[in-house]
Design an enzyme around this catalytic site. Sequence first.
Site, PDB file in Angstrom:
ATOM      1  N   GLU A 176      77.892  20.889  63.688  1.00 54.37           N
ATOM      2  CA  GLU A 176      76.792  19.953  63.932  1.00 54.37           C
ATOM      3  C   GLU A 176      77.059  18.623  63.259  1.00 54.37           C
ATOM      4  O   GLU A 176      77.834  18.527  62.315  1.00 54.37           O
ATOM      5  CB  GLU A 176      75.461  20.517  63.438  1.00 54.37           C
ATOM      6  CG  GLU A 176      75.496  21.245  62.101  1.00 54.37           C
ATOM      7  CD  GLU A 176      75.886  20.406  60.916  1.00 54.37           C
ATOM      8  OE1 GLU A 176      75.446  19.238  60.848  1.00 54.37           O
ATOM      9  OE2 GLU A 176      76.626  20.902  60.042  1.00 54.37           O
ATOM     10  N   GLU A 196      79.938  20.290  60.285  1.00 59.65           N
ATOM     11  CA  GLU A 196      80.895  20.070  61.389  1.00 59.65           C
ATOM     12  C   GLU A 196      81.529  21.366  61.895  1.00 59.65           C
ATOM     13  O   GLU A 196      82.335  21.337  62.813  1.00 59.65           O
ATOM     14  CB  GLU A 196      82.039  19.134  60.984  1.00 59.65           C
ATOM     15  CG  GLU A 196      81.635  17.769  60.500  1.00 59.65           C
ATOM     16  CD  GLU A 196      82.836  16.913  60.079  1.00 59.65           C
ATOM     17  OE1 GLU A 196      84.001  17.370  60.251  1.00 59.65           O
ATOM     18  OE2 GLU A 196      82.625  15.798  59.578  1.00 59.65           O
TER      19      GLU A 196
END
Length: 346
Positions: free
Chosen positions: A171, A315
């Site tokens: 994300e 991430e």
Amino acid sequence: MQSTAPLMPPDALTHAAALARQQQLTKPPGSLGRLETVACWLAACQQRAQPEPLRPAISIFAADHGIAAEGVSAYPASVTAAMVYNFAQGGAAINVLARQHQARLEVVDVGVNADLQGLAGIVHDKVAPGSANLLHQPALTSSQRDAAWAAGERAAERHIAQGANLLIAGEMGIANTTAAACLICALSGLAPEQVVGRGTGLDDAGLLHKQTVVTHALQRAQTHQPATALDWLAQLGGLEIAAIAGFLAGAARQGVPVVLDGFIVSAAALVCEAQQAGSRHWWLASHQSQETGHALVLQQLGLTPLLDWQLRLGEGSGAALVLPLLQAAIALHNQMATFAEAGIPT
């Protein structure tokens, strides 16, 4: 996105066959620790007593958050779009890890507050230009929530259709640790002081402010009398969190395991498990992040992390880091000789 009957866990008979093989390998039983248990779990997921090597795929979901206006992050909201450009150019940590481990990587814009249509290398699945400020109003409408969830399901389907047998969600969204903390508190009953962390690096005053924002946001959301995890997701979530929940649900329904990343993904996992019970059986926790409350969330999910390397990047980076360990677990399980093959008496 209707609730379903509880999902079945990975295949028990295959797990038993894999465990029996582990007992015959040329080593003391259990001497490879979690490498053994992970290999047997992956075997059960694949329904193969000797599982195939992993073909990992990663989706990073990006979205902005209205709550960023409350000063809950050490970085401005514009960093979300800037990092999406960095992902597209291959310059972020997750790009490096995906290349190193030969994992397919895609970046999905589900809610970035910028026009990214001309940016190549991005999956354009934008639902809205970010969520509303959850301190003052519901973060998402029900239609936005459902559309983001569906975007996540589509991402899982894309990867699986292209042959992936292990998925990772990452994300990007400035202030998303605040939204995640709100959801975790709402769904777990934990207090903000137990859950809210420093995110991108807040100082003590910033941390106290963030805890106060989460407390007030929970009070505001409670006035709407949310009754389900999906209600809470609309009140307090973000578009990328909703997409990750859909991604996790879609993978579990198709019997494909997922390695969970950190705090944000774990918040989405709580939502997913509440909506689609049994999904957690298809998840492996990669690491315990530095973010306050992550260990408690993993306990709620019944998951034990593989690593604790003091990570807090997001991430999908923590999940990608464990890929070589998982590949090693499979290789050891498949390629070690048995006592009979080696002619060693037992």
